[in-house]
Design an enzyme around this catalytic site. Structure first.
Site, PDB file in Angstrom:
ATOM      1  N   ASP A  60     -83.182   6.876 -55.307  1.00 43.86           N
ATOM      2  CA  ASP A  60     -83.597   7.489 -56.571  1.00 43.86           C
ATOM      3  C   ASP A  60     -85.051   7.129 -56.871  1.00 43.86           C
ATOM      4  O   ASP A  60     -85.397   5.955 -56.978  1.00 43.86           O
ATOM      5  CB  ASP A  60     -82.706   6.976 -57.717  1.00 43.86           C
ATOM      6  CG  ASP A  60     -83.051   7.620 -59.054  1.00 43.86           C
ATOM      7  OD1 ASP A  60     -82.531   8.720 -59.309  1.00 43.86           O
ATOM      8  OD2 ASP A  60     -83.843   7.034 -59.817  1.00 43.86           O
ATOM      9  N   TYR A  65     -92.536   7.159 -61.522  1.00 44.15           N
ATOM     10  CA  TYR A  65     -92.509   5.794 -60.961  1.00 44.15           C
ATOM     11  C   TYR A  65     -93.738   5.508 -60.088  1.00 44.15           C
ATOM     12  O   TYR A  65     -93.949   4.386 -59.661  1.00 44.15           O
ATOM     13  CB  TYR A  65     -91.243   5.546 -60.127  1.00 44.15           C
ATOM     14  CG  TYR A  65     -89.933   5.743 -60.867  1.00 44.15           C
ATOM     15  CD1 TYR A  65     -89.889   5.868 -62.257  1.00 44.15           C
ATOM     16  CD2 TYR A  65     -88.731   5.804 -60.168  1.00 44.15           C
ATOM     17  CE1 TYR A  65     -88.693   6.061 -62.923  1.00 44.15           C
ATOM     18  CE2 TYR A  65     -87.520   5.996 -60.836  1.00 44.15           C
ATOM     19  CZ  TYR A  65     -87.517   6.126 -62.207  1.00 44.15           C
ATOM     20  OH  TYR A  65     -86.320   6.322 -62.858  1.00 44.15           O
ATOM     21  N   LYS A  90     -87.683  13.283 -59.815  1.00 52.69           N
ATOM     22  CA  LYS A  90     -87.566  13.824 -61.176  1.00 52.69           C
ATOM     23  C   LYS A  90     -88.886  14.406 -61.672  1.00 52.69           C
ATOM     24  O   LYS A  90     -89.960  13.915 -61.322  1.00 52.69           O
ATOM     25  CB  LYS A  90     -87.108  12.722 -62.141  1.00 52.69           C
ATOM     26  CG  LYS A  90     -85.948  11.884 -61.620  1.00 52.69           C
ATOM     27  CD  LYS A  90     -85.404  10.924 -62.673  1.00 52.69           C
ATOM     28  CE  LYS A  90     -84.474   9.902 -62.033  1.00 52.69           C
ATOM     29  NZ  LYS A  90     -85.169   8.735 -61.429  1.00 52.69           N
ATOM     30  N   HIS A 123     -86.534  14.783 -65.979  1.00 52.27           N
ATOM     31  CA  HIS A 123     -86.424  13.351 -66.267  1.00 52.27           C
ATOM     32  C   HIS A 123     -86.006  13.048 -67.717  1.00 52.27           C
ATOM     33  O   HIS A 123     -85.142  12.211 -67.952  1.00 52.27           O
ATOM     34  CB  HIS A 123     -87.765  12.677 -65.952  1.00 52.27           C
ATOM     35  CG  HIS A 123     -87.673  11.214 -65.657  1.00 52.27           C
ATOM     36  ND1 HIS A 123     -88.530  10.565 -64.795  1.00 52.27           N
ATOM     37  CD2 HIS A 123     -86.824  10.263 -66.105  1.00 52.27           C
ATOM     38  CE1 HIS A 123     -88.207   9.286 -64.737  1.00 52.27           C
ATOM     39  NE2 HIS A 123     -87.178   9.071 -65.523  1.00 52.27           N
TER      40      HIS A 123
HETATM   41  N1  LIG Z   1     -83.570   8.524 -65.539  1.00 54.98           N
HETATM   42  C1  LIG Z   1     -84.129   7.557 -66.235  1.00 54.98           C
HETATM   43  O1  LIG Z   1     -84.669   7.780 -67.325  1.00 54.98           O
HETATM   44  C2  LIG Z   1     -84.100   6.164 -65.704  1.00 54.98           C
HETATM   45  C3  LIG Z   1     -84.415   5.079 -66.545  1.00 54.98           C
HETATM   46  C4  LIG Z   1     -84.354   3.786 -66.018  1.00 54.98           C
HETATM   47  C5  LIG Z   1     -83.997   3.602 -64.685  1.00 54.98           C
HETATM   48  N2  LIG Z   1     -83.707   4.682 -63.871  1.00 54.98           N
HETATM   49  C6  LIG Z   1     -83.295   4.514 -62.454  1.00 54.98           C
HETATM   50  O2  LIG Z   1     -82.208   3.607 -62.408  1.00 54.98           O
HETATM   51  C7  LIG Z   1     -82.508   2.563 -61.498  1.00 54.98           C
HETATM   52  C8  LIG Z   1     -81.790   1.292 -61.881  1.00 54.98           C
HETATM   53  O3  LIG Z   1     -82.103   0.885 -63.199  1.00 54.98           O
HETATM   54  P1  LIG Z   1     -83.003  -0.386 -63.523  1.00 54.98           P
HETATM   55  O4  LIG Z   1     -83.917  -0.667 -62.385  1.00 54.98           O
HETATM   56  O5  LIG Z   1     -83.594  -0.148 -64.862  1.00 54.98           O
HETATM   57  O6  LIG Z   1     -81.961  -1.572 -63.748  1.00 54.98           O
HETATM   58  P2  LIG Z   1     -80.679  -2.190 -62.997  1.00 54.98           P
HETATM   59  O7  LIG Z   1     -80.500  -1.577 -61.661  1.00 54.98           O
HETATM   60  O8  LIG Z   1     -79.576  -2.153 -63.982  1.00 54.98           O
HETATM   61  O9  LIG Z   1     -81.092  -3.704 -62.876  1.00 54.98           O
HETATM   62  C9  LIG Z   1     -82.130  -4.143 -62.039  1.00 54.98           C
HETATM   63  C10 LIG Z   1     -82.319  -5.644 -62.307  1.00 54.98           C
HETATM   64  O10 LIG Z   1     -81.133  -6.351 -61.927  1.00 54.98           O
HETATM   65  C11 LIG Z   1     -81.459  -7.321 -60.933  1.00 54.98           C
HETATM   66  N3  LIG Z   1     -80.376  -7.317 -59.936  1.00 54.98           N
HETATM   67  C12 LIG Z   1     -80.088  -6.367 -59.011  1.00 54.98           C
HETATM   68  N4  LIG Z   1     -79.006  -6.699 -58.306  1.00 54.98           N
HETATM   69  C13 LIG Z   1     -78.560  -7.890 -58.782  1.00 54.98           C
HETATM   70  C14 LIG Z   1     -77.488  -8.744 -58.441  1.00 54.98           C
HETATM   71  N5  LIG Z   1     -76.633  -8.427 -57.459  1.00 54.98           N
HETATM   72  N6  LIG Z   1     -77.338  -9.891 -59.143  1.00 54.98           N
HETATM   73  C15 LIG Z   1     -78.204 -10.216 -60.138  1.00 54.98           C
HETATM   74  N7  LIG Z   1     -79.250  -9.445 -60.506  1.00 54.98           N
HETATM   75  C16 LIG Z   1     -79.441  -8.288 -59.832  1.00 54.98           C
HETATM   76  C17 LIG Z   1     -82.773  -6.887 -60.339  1.00 54.98           C
HETATM   77  O11 LIG Z   1     -83.507  -7.995 -59.901  1.00 54.98           O
HETATM   78  P3  LIG Z   1     -84.030  -8.130 -58.347  1.00 54.98           P
HETATM   79  O12 LIG Z   1     -84.834  -6.896 -58.062  1.00 54.98           O
HETATM   80  O13 LIG Z   1     -84.827  -9.382 -58.374  1.00 54.98           O
HETATM   81  O14 LIG Z   1     -82.793  -8.221 -57.503  1.00 54.98           O
HETATM   82  C18 LIG Z   1     -83.468  -6.222 -61.530  1.00 54.98           C
HETATM   83  O15 LIG Z   1     -84.074  -7.202 -62.366  1.00 54.98           O
HETATM   84  C19 LIG Z   1     -84.031   2.470 -61.574  1.00 54.98           C
HETATM   85  O16 LIG Z   1     -84.583   1.722 -60.514  1.00 54.98           O
HETATM   86  C20 LIG Z   1     -84.398   3.922 -61.568  1.00 54.98           C
HETATM   87  O17 LIG Z   1     -84.310   4.441 -60.237  1.00 54.98           O
HETATM   88  C21 LIG Z   1     -83.756   5.948 -64.379  1.00 54.98           C
END
Ligand SMILES: NC(=O)c1ccc[n+]([C@@H]2O[C@H](COP(=O)([O-])OP(=O)(O)OC[C@H]3O[C@@H](n4cnc5c(N)ncnc54)[C@H](OP(=O)(O)O)[C@@H]3O)[C@@H](O)[C@H]2O)c1
Length: 291
Positions: A60, A65, A90, A123
């Site tokens: 994704d 980004y 997106k 998006h």
């Molecule tokens: N459509 C939208 O508007 C929108 C908005 C926000 C995000 N997104 C998408 O959704 C994806 C995921 O969301 P996100 O990046 O906001 O948050 P997330 O995936 O909920 O959380 C990422 C965080 O959790 C940590 N983490 C990952 N695996 C872990 C584990 N097994 N144990 C403990 N901590 C862990 C990561 O740290 P480390 O990297 O240090 O492991 C990072 O700090 C984004 O990357 C993006 O592609 C889309």
């Protein structure tokens, strides 16, 4: 229609079989994907290559980004055949409108270095601009031309979805929305289910906002001998959402993929859903704007 099927090829290093789900347009989507927000530069390319090596097939990204080039490099470094991959990107806010959407898409596709995109999403709806219906027509056109396989939206409310469907007659394949134990999106998921729209979950682990330290998650993960992140990702899988966790760490991104060998009970699912507390940072689709 959105049930799990275990048909995907194994990760080329081992035994990880990633099930898939079927979208309302007949295409398959992996049941879990890799989020790439904030993974830029060399870290981004390495993380994407590592994720593909671990067995992820859904990556994704987004124009916003500013890492589509790195994602493309990671894809090429993996050496995987294109047909095995599922790449999502997106449309940024600055590209809302029919012609600008085509322009924005072309920029994304060029940056990624791909002939076609598996899933292209609007998006954010940006209702103040009132251009998302126009952009949707452009996405339909891109799909008809074969440049995109599946089209969908992100951060759309029931009202936005209803307007899109009423005015164009075309149902999005996916709505990617904020979803995690603090914001379970119960009503919107029911609406999605009624219309055959797949729910994708962004910030599925609640992006470091403490949910993984919650004692309820701790107890449930302990009972299954898995990590808190694995318990939360399993909750998503069993609720029928496709989570796209981000990790810059090889061991954590592998761990996050390993969520198909245990099952939470109905009571455990309810307990996790009971942690409802609202959005993480107030990303309200009616008012949030980013360009
Ligand atoms: N459509 C939208 O508007 C929108 C908005 C926000 C995000 N997104 C998408 O959704 C994806 C995921 O969301 P996100 O990046 O906001 O948050 P997330 O995936 O909920 O959380 C990422 C965080 O959790 C940590 N983490 C990952 N695996 C872990 C584990 N097994 N144990 C403990 N901590 C862990 C990561 O740290 P480390 O990297 O240090 O492991 C990072 O700090 C984004 O990357 C993006 O592609 C889309």
């Amino acid at each position: 229609m959105l049930g799990l099927r275990c048909t995907h090829a194994n990760g080329h290093h081992g035994s990880m079989t990633i099930p898939s789900r079927t979208l309302n347009d007949g295409h398959s989507i992996p049941a879990i994907g890799f989020g790439s927000y904030r993974l830029r530069g060399e870290e981004g390319t390495t993380a994407v290559a590592q994720a593909l090596d671990a067995g992820y097939r859904l990556i994704d990204t987004a124009s916003a980004y500013e890492n589509e080039q790195e994602v493309g490099e990671g894809i090429r470094a993996s050496g995987l055949p294109r047909e095995q991959l599922f790449i999502t990107t997106k449309l940024a806010g600055r590209h809302h409108g029919y012609d600008k959407t085509l322009e924005g898409f072309d920029q994304s596709r060029t940056a990624l270095g791909l002939d076609f995109i598996d899933l292209y999403l609007i998006h954010w709806p940006l209702p103040r601009l009132d251009l998302f219906v126009e952009s949707w027509h452009a996405l339909v056109n891109l799909r008809d031309e074969g440049l995109v396989r599946s089209i969908g939206v992100s951060n759309f409310t029931e009202a936005h979805l209803t307007r899109l469907m009423d005015e164009t007659g075309i149902v999005p394949a996916v709505n990617q929305v904020e979803m995690h134990p603090r914001f379970g999106q119960q009503a919107l998921r029911a609406f999605h289910a009624a219309h055959g729209i797949l729910t994708q979950a962004w910030s599925p682990l609640s992006a470091g906002h403490g949910v993984l330290d919650d004692p309820v998650i701790g107890r449930i993960s302990h009972a299954h001998d898995v990590s808190p992140a694995q318990a939360v990702l399993r909750w998503h899988i069993q609720l029928g959402s496709v989570p796209i966790p981000k990790s810059g760490s090889g061991s954590r991104l592998r761990q996050n993929l390993d969520v198909f060998g245990f099952e939470l009970t109905a009571a455990e699912l309810d307990e996790i859903s009971g942690l409802e507390a609202g959005r993480l940072w107030g990303g309200d689709p009616d008012t949030h704007e980013e360009f």
